[in-house]
Structure formats: structure tokens, C-alpha cells
Design an enzyme around this catalytic site. Sequence first.
Site, PDB file in Angstrom:
ATOM      1  N   GLY A 199       6.075  37.191 -18.502  1.00  0.00           N
ATOM      2  CA  GLY A 199       5.673  35.903 -17.958  1.00  0.00           C
ATOM      3  C   GLY A 199       5.521  34.826 -19.010  1.00  0.00           C
ATOM      4  O   GLY A 199       4.853  33.821 -18.796  1.00  0.00           O
ATOM      5  N   HIS A 216      16.203  23.112 -18.747  1.00  0.00           N
ATOM      6  CA  HIS A 216      16.282  22.552 -17.391  1.00  0.00           C
ATOM      7  C   HIS A 216      17.605  21.820 -17.185  1.00  0.00           C
ATOM      8  O   HIS A 216      17.677  20.842 -16.450  1.00  0.00           O
ATOM      9  CB  HIS A 216      15.093  21.616 -17.108  1.00  0.00           C
ATOM     10  CG  HIS A 216      13.799  22.365 -16.939  1.00  0.00           C
ATOM     11  ND1 HIS A 216      13.445  22.959 -15.750  1.00  0.00           N
ATOM     12  CD2 HIS A 216      12.807  22.642 -17.808  1.00  0.00           C
ATOM     13  CE1 HIS A 216      12.267  23.555 -15.891  1.00  0.00           C
ATOM     14  NE2 HIS A 216      11.857  23.384 -17.133  1.00  0.00           N
ATOM     15  N   THR A 217      18.635  22.259 -17.866  1.00  0.00           N
ATOM     16  CA  THR A 217      19.975  21.709 -17.642  1.00  0.00           C
ATOM     17  C   THR A 217      20.845  22.691 -16.859  1.00  0.00           C
ATOM     18  O   THR A 217      21.903  22.305 -16.361  1.00  0.00           O
ATOM     19  CB  THR A 217      20.684  21.402 -18.981  1.00  0.00           C
ATOM     20  OG1 THR A 217      20.550  22.544 -19.825  1.00  0.00           O
ATOM     21  CG2 THR A 217      20.084  20.194 -19.673  1.00  0.00           C
ATOM     22  N   ASP A 218      20.396  23.950 -16.752  1.00  0.00           N
ATOM     23  CA  ASP A 218      21.322  24.965 -16.217  1.00  0.00           C
ATOM     24  C   ASP A 218      21.508  24.857 -14.707  1.00  0.00           C
ATOM     25  O   ASP A 218      22.462  25.396 -14.169  1.00  0.00           O
ATOM     26  CB  ASP A 218      20.950  26.392 -16.643  1.00  0.00           C
ATOM     27  CG  ASP A 218      19.652  26.898 -16.054  1.00  0.00           C
ATOM     28  OD1 ASP A 218      18.780  26.077 -15.692  1.00  0.00           O
ATOM     29  OD2 ASP A 218      19.493  28.134 -15.955  1.00  0.00           O
ATOM     30  N   GLY A 261       8.136  33.250 -20.580  1.00  0.00           N
ATOM     31  CA  GLY A 261       9.302  32.388 -20.683  1.00  0.00           C
ATOM     32  C   GLY A 261      10.405  32.973 -21.545  1.00  0.00           C
ATOM     33  O   GLY A 261      11.343  32.284 -21.925  1.00  0.00           O
ATOM     34  N   LEU A 262      10.319  34.252 -21.875  1.00  0.00           N
ATOM     35  CA  LEU A 262      11.395  34.898 -22.640  1.00  0.00           C
ATOM     36  C   LEU A 262      12.258  35.765 -21.719  1.00  0.00           C
ATOM     37  O   LEU A 262      13.016  36.615 -22.165  1.00  0.00           O
ATOM     38  CB  LEU A 262      10.825  35.726 -23.789  1.00  0.00           C
ATOM     39  CG  LEU A 262       9.985  34.939 -24.811  1.00  0.00           C
ATOM     40  CD1 LEU A 262       9.446  35.867 -25.893  1.00  0.00           C
ATOM     41  CD2 LEU A 262      10.795  33.813 -25.441  1.00  0.00           C
ATOM     42  N   SER A 263      12.071  35.546 -20.433  1.00  0.00           N
ATOM     43  CA  SER A 263      12.949  36.141 -19.419  1.00  0.00           C
ATOM     44  C   SER A 263      12.891  37.649 -19.310  1.00  0.00           C
ATOM     45  O   SER A 263      13.913  38.331 -19.319  1.00  0.00           O
ATOM     46  CB  SER A 263      14.395  35.726 -19.659  1.00  0.00           C
ATOM     47  OG  SER A 263      14.599  34.501 -19.065  1.00  0.00           O
ATOM     48  N   ASP A 288      19.349  32.476 -17.873  1.00  0.00           N
ATOM     49  CA  ASP A 288      18.623  33.650 -18.356  1.00  0.00           C
ATOM     50  C   ASP A 288      19.443  34.929 -18.218  1.00  0.00           C
ATOM     51  O   ASP A 288      19.564  35.724 -19.151  1.00  0.00           O
ATOM     52  CB  ASP A 288      17.302  33.820 -17.589  1.00  0.00           C
ATOM     53  CG  ASP A 288      16.415  32.603 -17.723  1.00  0.00           C
ATOM     54  OD1 ASP A 288      16.770  31.698 -18.505  1.00  0.00           O
ATOM     55  OD2 ASP A 288      15.375  32.559 -17.040  1.00  0.00           O
ATOM     56  N   SER A 340      12.059  38.940 -16.593  1.00  0.00           N
ATOM     57  CA  SER A 340      12.605  39.190 -15.251  1.00  0.00           C
ATOM     58  C   SER A 340      14.132  39.296 -15.304  1.00  0.00           C
ATOM     59  O   SER A 340      14.710  40.214 -14.720  1.00  0.00           O
ATOM     60  CB  SER A 340      12.160  38.114 -14.258  1.00  0.00           C
ATOM     61  OG  SER A 340      12.629  36.836 -14.638  1.00  0.00           O
TER      62      SER A 340
END
Length: 387
Positions: free
Chosen positions: A124, A34-36, A126-128, A174, A130
Site C-alpha cells: 500500500g 498520472h499520465t498513464d 505506491g510501489l505496486s 504498474d 497489487s
Amino acid sequence: MKEKVLQKFKELYGSAEGVSVYFAPGRVNMIGEHTDYNGGHVFPCALTIGTYMAVKKRADKKLRFYSLNFEDLGVLESSIEGIEPEKSAEWTNYPKGVMWAFAGRGFVMDCGLDVVVSGNIPAGSGLSSSASLEVVTGYMLREQFGFDVSNVDIALIGQYSENNFNGMNCGIMDQFASAMGKKDNAIFLNTADLSYEYAPLVLDGARILIANSNVKHKLVDSKYNERRNECETALRELQEAVAIHTLGDLTEEQFETYKSAIHDETRRKRAKHAVYENQRTIRAVEALKQKDIALFGKLMNDSHISLRDDYEVSCEEIDVLVEEAWKIDGVIGSRITGGGFGGCTVSIVKEEAVNAFIERVGAAYTEKTGKKADFYVVDIGDGPSVL
Ligand code: ADP
Ligand code: MG
């Protein structure tokens, strides 16, 4: 996987002749969460698992998509012209969003495509998956239509389409990790200016172990967007007191000096995480360069605590996975990874402790939550390619 998508392509569209197959990886973020979108640093690496895409140009403007991960949806048809987001387009909104974003930048796709997709990233989690789908699409379009774009452009276009076509306000991490991946290296990326550096992830006989909680709590996307808003507001408040562009501009000391400018306790905690996590990430990469894996692991643990208590994006299931991991000898570090509210943890685990980890964390997880976790020992791979 290549044979699998080609076989399906032939089955669905008649022939596999002249079909090209592309790959783009998923990613795991080692630290810097959550820094990006706060102008901070991240430290992700591309995985050897990802999304495969078989493609052939058509003579007309039709688009036909099929995913081996969504077989019950069958072939989804649309057109390369006048692309807009539609609920009925289901998962094809990701590749179509990328096509839309290319078209918006003036790139011309003069014909339609037949497409088969297959991914081996748990979706879904969290390993991206998408981002890897977006990047494989962008890479494929460059190769098929000869577009003059770099891999960084492909990442930016993927992020733009996910933000503006799919309504998910994600940062750049990501797509950047997927498009710019390098075997055995993590990417030390400054999201404020996209400067980056590869750092060999030399773990001295330890492995990267991912534990999937198999939960995805509702409201993930809305909570994500809520955190972004909280940080944006906190930044504006801080800017009344100190000249900064992003939360990533602050050291911990500066934050402590100016934090009273933030008029709400919750927002102060969110901003604290963004500032401290960024500094932790810088320190972690330094530790890695000094071959101090123990310190790297400790900073991962601190990252988890901050995400749990200050940023509040963990959940009961994930905390069980992490806290059980911390109890095991040979676990160098363990934390939540990805957006949060479920998904995966990432741990650095000594080779000889991997089996004990899977057994004991798995058993404790089921005992405490009634759910089953999945475990993956992963390798760091390269960015997108033609197979
Ligand atoms: P994550 O990116 O963490 O895996 P997201 O919710 O952001 O999770 O993205 C998952 C979505 O991406 C899926 O629901 C689907 O729409 C799309 N997707 C990812 N991989 C594939 C695939 N192989 N085939 C079709 N759609 C996919
Ligand atoms: Mg995603």
C-alpha cells in the site's frame, strides 16, 4: 524468499514436492505520474523486490491461498469455478481476479491450486504490490496451464482484472512495468499505443532512494477515480476546440492556446498537469540519453510541484519528505511517486549523500509530522521469472 515460501507450503499443505515458485517485481516510476490514463508517457522501472508465489496443481477444483503478509487470515479457500469478487476473499481477490479475467478470455483452468504468497514490497505504499501480485499470478497461470499469452498480455489482463474485478480504475503502467521489467533499465512507455523503449538508467554514481511516508490517506481510490473523471471531462471540453484523442496529444503551447475550452479552473489545472507532465517525461528521457542527469533531476522536481499544486495528489507528509530532500547537497531530484495521498517519494541521490539523506530527511520528517519514515536504496531488476 524461495525457501521461505516452500517451507510454508510444506507446513500448510503437507509436502513441497512438485511445487513451482514464481516471482514478479514491484515498480517505481521515475517520472510521468498520472499520465498513464491520459494517453501520455511514463518512465517506470521494475525493482528487485516483489511478490513470490509457490504453487501446485490440485486434483480437484479447490483453490487454497495463504499469504505470509496476511498470516492472521490463515488459508483462504474457494473454487476455480464461478469466481466472483467477495469481500470475505480479502487479498485473494487479486489473484482470483486474474483467474477470472483469463477465464473470461476463454482460457480453461481445469483444476484448482494450492498457493503460498510472500512479498517484500511495503504494501500500500505506491510501489505496486497489487500489480506485482497480479503479474505473478498471470505468469504462473501461463506456465502451469500453458496459456499462449505474452508478457504484455499478462499486464493487460492484470490491469483488466484490477479495473473490473477489484474496482480500482488504474492505468496500465504498474502491470506493464512489472511484466516487462529489465535489469538496470527504465521503460519509456507510450500509454496511448503501448509502444515502448528500454532506456538504461545510468546514474553516474547516484542511487535510487525510496522514502516511505508510512501514511496512506483514506479516499485514495476515490480521489484517484475522481482525477480520472476530471481529466475525461476536460478532454471532452478540449475536443470541442481541437481534434485530439487524448490529453497526451497536446504540446504545452497547444494546451495554452485551447485551455479556455475547459470551463472550470480545477479541471484546467488537472489537464495542465497531464499535458505538461507528459512533455516533461519525453524531455527527461531525452536528457537521460544525453547523460544530463542534472536536467533529469530538475524535471523530477518540476513533476513534484505540478503534482502538488495542479494535480493536488500530494499531502503534507510527502511534501515534507520532498522539500527536506531538496535541501540536501547531492540530491539530484526528488518527487512523489505512485498514486499519491501518501505512499512514497523517489529520489536520485549521489552515493556519498545517501546516509546524510536518510539521517536528515528522517529526522526532519519525525520532527515535523510526528511520524517515522522508512528508506530503501533500490536496484532495478528484471520482470517475472520461475525460480
Ligand atoms: P500498492 O499496489 O501500492 O502496494 P494497493 O493498495 O494497490 O497498494 O495494493 C495492496 C494490496 O494488494 C494489499 O492490501 C493486498 O490485498 C494485496 N497484496 C499485495 N501484496 C500482497 C501479498 N504479498 N500477499 C497478499 N496480498 C498482497
Ligand atoms: Mg496497487
